[in-house]
Each structure stands twice: as structure tokens, then as C-alpha cells.
Scaffold this active site. Structure first.
Site, mmCIF file in Angstrom:
data_model
loop_
_atom_site.group_PDB
_atom_site.id
_atom_site.type_symbol
_atom_site.label_atom_id
_atom_site.label_comp_id
_atom_site.label_asym_id
_atom_site.label_seq_id
_atom_site.Cartn_x
_atom_site.Cartn_y
_atom_site.Cartn_z
ATOM 1 N N SER A 8 77.404 -16.170 77.084
ATOM 2 C CA SER A 8 78.739 -16.759 77.007
ATOM 3 C C SER A 8 79.749 -15.671 77.328
ATOM 4 C CB SER A 8 79.024 -17.326 75.616
ATOM 5 O OG SER A 8 79.154 -16.285 74.672
ATOM 6 N N CYS A 9 80.946 -16.081 77.751
ATOM 7 C CA CYS A 9 81.992 -15.118 78.081
ATOM 8 C C CYS A 9 83.347 -15.763 77.827
ATOM 9 C CB CYS A 9 81.888 -14.663 79.541
ATOM 10 S SG CYS A 9 82.194 -15.982 80.728
ATOM 11 N N PRO A 10 84.431 -14.937 77.819
ATOM 12 C CA PRO A 10 85.736 -15.482 77.433
ATOM 13 C C PRO A 10 86.187 -16.687 78.261
ATOM 14 C CG PRO A 10 85.830 -13.099 77.471
ATOM 15 C CD PRO A 10 84.479 -13.484 78.002
ATOM 16 N N GLY A 12 84.292 -18.469 80.487
ATOM 17 C CA GLY A 12 83.234 -19.471 80.537
ATOM 18 C C GLY A 12 82.965 -20.030 81.916
ATOM 19 N N THR A 16 79.211 -15.903 82.215
ATOM 20 C CA THR A 16 78.181 -16.651 81.499
ATOM 21 C C THR A 16 77.002 -16.951 82.420
ATOM 22 O OG1 THR A 16 79.875 -17.689 80.149
ATOM 23 C CG2 THR A 16 77.741 -18.787 80.232
#
Lengths: 503, 151
Positions: A8-10, A12, A16
């Protein structure tokens, strides 16, 4: 070996999926297998439990709190962060292989407690972790603040229609039992009582929810029960949201410590259903009553007698002091001393220009500053705030106008060292100015909705507006001090996750 | 999908830029000209905010500015080649290949799936090399639209 991973990442939309692809490729290249659950903006298709069961190890390439991390309990874990997986997936896979081998070498079977988060092989910075816990608690608390605060404000407004200018006072005096014993459908007063009571009930969950979900962030599900109970006790001993933060951490780490106990096989089954809830709640509750409670009483008694000793001679310094106190803990012990000092003084006042009435007005105005300042700050500089904060900021207008200082708690709890001093500055300005202007009020609450009862109402509002602007500017300036990019990424990550309603 | 992810006018084969802000802006302007972004300043601010959180530079000379933004009309990719390189905060040096990804704020999951597929392709060195060596803008657009297929 077989691995499962979560990425996941900020934002998205990019990292990700890059992390997922990179991990799958790197695992295949090294002769392993890795199945990745992408928790991104396009939604996630959860890993098949059978795949998780068959996996030798777990990789978290996640910059957001992993959803459903209890599914991976007991398996060797590498907590790498999304960037490491994108930049050097081969190294992350190698780390995971090493973690699995180390677990096998230690010979001890992995713990099987179903709700226990496994110990991360790589520990994220303590500061970041603590912030993550706080943010999780706050993100769950915000809906309670919004729902409760807005209902209370609507109750006040409707009460002003139903009763006239005294409405915001009258509505709080009505016994709620009227709602289920004598409710009249055409009676506006009853409707305003209904709104106010539901709102007040929702608001009552503020500190318990904050505490419970901080504990949840730390220990996952086992944290919830001790967190809720500890938070509720913290509220009842008058420890406010700062007490709730304390009980949240206490309950979380107690529960986390207990799920890591290495117990005989026969007992394991009853650990999560009986033993851990029982013991963690007992200890968290006892600590809150016996350790957090007494200092609250001491603070209360000490500050009250100190305030009483000051006398009401020098009004402006007293206004500044009360303003500082009101804005320090927003409903906590210090705030309460200032508030009770003002309300108990009211018995000696007969008109709204008497000294005790002026003190009351100063306290009320100062207590309105933090939510209004936040509302203003988020409105003029939306880019400085996360999406969830901007939404909170909008409802803070209504909460501030209703003298619900708690409307600023989501901000104060998430970032206490920047927010609280900014609030206190504005509260001090407003408290001092109201004293200088001499506006007074005999009503102990109601905020903007009791303006008709205030003497020199325009000066009262002017004092409020000046403090609000001062505090909002202070908030924006404080947000520039000592920020690091990691913190910002975390913040926007949390707010995105909260908005997506996936937490 | 009505609009392809990328068209030849969203490719800048020889981008001149001293820093990542200028490079990003040049690609944003291409998107504005193509009618895919409504407000260049607004979108640029969103991309900057994302870039400030965590630099998007990747090993292998890649810069990957991106954002979800209300100013974006359709999921879009703009590609810029900066022969001199421009710093995107990657540990191994400046980026020569810049991918600007624009996602609509209210993007439905089809939109997001194609961007997810794009992100997955970007990891493959063969994909990046073929774009780096493409002869012209049309070839770049063809490679992207052919290889990026939502799963």
C-alpha cells in the site's frame, strides 16, 4: 518458499502496484513464490486464506496500516515499507527468506494466538509508530465528534426557536426521560431535547473511542476491550482526551504484551476469548482508577484553590489565565477547573454586567476559540491539511459556535505539541479581551446561540474573532515548524484510508 | 475505455528541464493542451504535495510524479525523456525518463485498474527500455497502449 505480501502507499495508484509487481518478479527470479494483496485505490481483493495458511513468511510493503493484519499472525514477518520493495525487491525477498530461516532455526513453533500481530523484523522509528497509533485513534474518533457535536449544535439551535433566547440553557435542564415517557410529536422543545441528548450520548464516546482505537492500532483486536474500558474510566475520573490517549497506549501495550505470552498449548484456546480480555481490562481499568485518577483530583483541587486565592481583582490577567486553561486540554481536568470556577461564580451574579458574568463570558469565548480557529485555518489554507482534517474543519465551525471546545480534539490529539499552544495563545487573547471589553453572560453554555443574553454582544464577538484569527495563524505557523516528510506522508496516508472507509 | 491512456501529443521526446518542478510542469502543460487536465496550477500543486511526501524517483533513472486530483478529467500518462537527466530524489542519480500519472479524484475502479496495470508494467526494465529507445512519440504511445492492459 512461499510468501504472501501486502502493499500500500499514500496515493494508492502507483507504488502499491509497482511494489506488488516487483515482489512477484523478484520472488520468481529467486525461485520462490510471492502472492501480493494490493491495498490500493482500486480496492483490494483479499488473499485466499488457504494461500496465507500455506505461506512460509509474510512481507509488508505498506506505508499505510495493514488492513486485516491479524490474518498473518504467527508467521515470520518482514515489514519493509513500500519504497524498499519498489527500489530493491530482491533484497526484501532475501530478508524474508532470512526471517523464515531464523524462525525455523529457533526451533520454537510460531505462536498461534489468532489475533496476535507478529513481531516485525524491522522496526519502524518509534516516533512514527506513536504517531501512527495516535492517527488511527483520531480517525476512528472523528465521526463521533462530528455526529455528536453537530447534533448538540442543532439541538441548541432548535431550542432557541422552541424556547426563545434562553433555549440553549433550557434544553439541557429537561430530563431525558421525557423522550420515552411523554414525547409529543408536535413539540419543538421535545425535538430539541431529542437532538441534544442523542448528540451528548454520541459525544460521550469521544474519549473511549480515542482510547480504544489507539489500543487497537497497537495490539489489534485484543486492544479494543481494555481500550474502551480504560477510556471510559479516564473520562469518568475527569482525565479528558489526554487521559484517553494515556489509557489507549496503556491498554494497547498491555494487550500486546499478553498476546505474546508463551503459554502451554492447552491454554491457548482460551487466551483470546477469556484470559487476555479479562486480565488486560482488569489491569487497564485498575491503573486508570488508581494511578491516573488521583492526580486528576489533585490537579483539580490544587488549581481550584489557586484560582480562588487569586481573587477577581485583576480581571484582564485572570481572563488570560482562564483562556489558557480552557484551551489546554479541551474538556480535560484543567479546562474543567476554569469552567467550574466560572459557573460557580455565577451564583453571585444578578445581571449580565456583574463581574462573575464577565468571567463566565471570558471563559465561554475562550472555549470557543480552538474549534473556530481550526475551522478558519482549514478554510484559508486547505493545502496544509489532510482531506479528513478539512472535513473535520467544516463541522468545527458549528461546534465552535456552540462552545463545544472538544471539536478541536481531533487536531489536538493528532498533533498536541503544535496545536495546543496555538489554541492556548488564541484563548488567552480572547479571554483577556472579553475581560477588557466587559461583556458578560449569565448562561453557562450555549456559545453563539446565547448571544442575545450577552451584554455588549458585539464586543464579545469581536474578542472572539480576534482570538480565533490569532489562533488560526498560530496553527498555520506551528505546522511549518520541524515537520518532516515522513510525517506528512503518514498523515495524508491515514486520512486517505479513513476516507476510503477501509479502516 | 473511451480515451486511451496516452496519445502521441502527451509524449515529449526531448524535454529540457533543470529541475523536477519544471519537468513536471512541462508534462502537465501537455495534459492541459490535450484537455485531460483542467487546471494546470491546481494539478501541479497536488503533484507537488505528493512529491513532497516521498520523492518518486526510482532506481534506473525513472521519475514518477503522480497524483489523484479533482483537476484531472481522465486517467492519463505523459512521458518525457530528459537526456541530461533531472533529479527526482532517487538514490542512484537523476532521472532520464519521466512518467507523469494523472488520476481523476473520483476515479471509478476501471480508471484505477488501468493505472494499476501501468504501475505494474513500469517495474519491468524491458518496458522502460523500449520506451527509452522508441523512435518517435507515436511509437511510445503505441507501446504503452499495447502493453498496459488491465487484468
Amino acid at each position: 518458499m512461499k510468501f504472501v505480501a501486502v502493499s500500500s502507499c499514500p496515493t494508492g495508484i502507483a507504488h502499491t502496484y509497482m511494489a506488488a509487481e516487483a515482489l512477484e518478479q523478484a520472488a520468481a527470479a529467486a525461485g520462490h513464490e510471492c502472492v501480493v494483496e494490493t491495498q490500493g485505490a482500486a480496492g483490494s481483493s483479499p488473499l485466499d486464506p488457504a494461500v496465507i495458511a500455506a505461506a512460509d513468511g509474510v512481507i509488508f510493503a505498506a506505508d499505510l496500516e495493514v488492513q486485516g493484519r491479524e490474518r498473518f499472525a504467527g508467521k515470520p514477518l518482514v515489514d519493509a515499507g513500500v519504497k524498499a520493495a519498489v527500489h530493491d525487491a530482491a533484497a526484501v525477498i532475501a530478508q524474508a527468506v532470512a526471517a523464515v530461516e531464523a524462525a525455523q532455526a529457533s526451533g520454537r513453533p510460531a505462536p498461534v494466538s489468532p489475533a496476535a500481530p507478529a513481531a516485525p523484523a524491522r522496526v519502524v522509528g518509534t516516533g512514527t509508530r506513536i504517531r501512527q497509533y495516535l492517527m488511527t485513534g483520531v480517525s476512528y474518533m472523528i465521526p463521533f465528534v462530528a455526529a455528536g457535536g453537530i447534533l448538540i449544535a442543532l439541538g441548541f439551535m432548535l431550542a432557541t426557536v422552541a424556547w426563545g433566547q434562553n433555549g440553549a440553557i433550557e434544553v439541557t435542564k429537561v430530563d431525558p426521560s421525557v423522550l420515552w415517557t411523554a414525547f409529543e410529536w408536535g413539540n419543538l422543545q421535545h425535538w430539541s431535547v431529542l437532538l441534544f441528548r442523542i448528540g451528548a450520548t454520541a459525544f460521550g464516546f469521544l474519549v473511549p473511542a480515542l482510547s480504544a482505537y489507539i489500543a487497537y492500532a497497537i495490539a489489534d483486536r485484543p486492544g479494543i476491550v481494555p481500550g474502551f474500558v480504560g477510556g471510559t474510566i479516564a473520562a469518568s475520573v475527569g482525565a479528558g482526551f489526554l487521559g484517553g490517549i494515556a489509557t489507549g497506549f496503556l491498554a494497547g501495550f498491555l494487550a500486546l504484551w499478553m498476546v505474546r505470552w508463551n503459554v502451554p498449548k492447552g491454554v491457548r484456546g482460551v487466551m483470546p476469548v477469556v484470559v487476555i480480555p479479562l486480565l488486560s481490562t482488569l489491569l487497564a481499568g485498575a491503573a486508570t482508577y488508581l494511578i491516573i485518577g488521583p492526580p486528576m483530583k489533585a490537579i483539580n483541587d490544587g488549581l481550584t484553590s489557586w484560582l480562588d486565592g487569586l481573587g477577581t481583582g485583576a480581571l484582564v490577567p485572570l481572563g488570560i489565565l482562564l483562556g489558557l486553561m480552557m484551551c489546554f486540554d479541551l474538556g480535560g481536568p484543567v479546562n474543567k477547573v476554569a469552567y467550574v470556577f466560572a459557573t460557580t461564580g455565577l451564583v453571585n451574579a444578578t445581571t449580565s454586567t456583574d463581574r462573575p458574568a464577565v468571567i463566565m463570558a471570558a471563559v465561554m469565548a475562550a472555549g470557543m476559540v480552538p474549534p473556530l480557529a481550526i475551522a478558519l485555518a482549514t478554510a484559508v489554507r486547505p493545502k496544509e491539511f489532510s482531506e479528513a482534517e478539512r472535513e473535520s474543519g467544516k463541522s468545527a465551525w458549528l461546534l465552535g459556535l456552540s462552545f463545544i471546545s472538544e471539536g478541536a480534539i481531533p487536531f489536538a490529539a493528532a498533533d498536541p505539541f503544535r496545536m495546543i499552544p496555538s489554541f492556548m495563545l488564541g484563548g488567552a487573547v480572547t479571554g483577556g479581551l472579553v475581560m477588557a471589553f466587559g461583556s458578560g453572560v449569565l448562561a453557562p453554555h450555549g456559545g453563539f446561540w446565547v448571544t442575545p443574553l450577552i451584554s455588549s454582544p458585539l464586543l464579545f464577538l469581536l474578542a472572539l474573532a480576534i482570538g480565533m484569527v490569532v489562533s488560526a495563524v498560530a496553527v498555520l505557523v506551528a505546522k511549518q515548524i520541524g515537520r518532516n516528510p515522513e510525517e506528512e506522508a503518514l498523515e495524508s496516508a491515514e486520512s486517505l484510508a479513513a476516507l476510503a472507509g477501509k479502516r | 475505455m473511451a480515451l486511451p491512456l496516452i496519445t502521441p501529443e502527451l509524449v515529449a521526446l526531448d524535454l529540457q528541464a533543470d529541475d523536477r518542478d519544471v519537468a513536471t510542469r512541462a508534462l502537465i502543460d501537455l495534459m492541459v493542451a490535450a484537455g485531460r487536465v483542467t487546471d494546470a496550477d491546481g494539478f501541479h500543486a497536488d503533484v507537488r504535495a505528493r512529491e513532497a511526501q516521498m520523492a518518486t524517483g526510482m532506481p534506473g533513472g525513472i521519475g514518477l510524479p503522480h497524483a489523484r486530483s479533482e483537476h484531472v478529467v481522465a486517467p492519463s500518462l505523459a512521458v518525457g525523456r530528459v537526456l541530461a537527466g533531472v533529479d527526482f530524489g532517487a538514490p542512484d542519480g537523476p532521472a532520464t525518463l519521466i512518467f507523469l500519472i494523472a488520476a481523476p479524484a473520483g476515479g471509478d475502479s476501471d480508471h484505477l485498474k488501468i493505472l494499476a496495470a501501468l504501475a505494474r508494467r513500469l517495474v519491468h526494465e524491458s518496458f522502460r527500455t523500449s520506451i527509452l529507445q522508441a523512435e518517435d512519440a507515436g511509437a511510445v504511445a503505441d507501446i504503452v497502449n499495447r502493453e498496459v492492459v488491465p487484468s
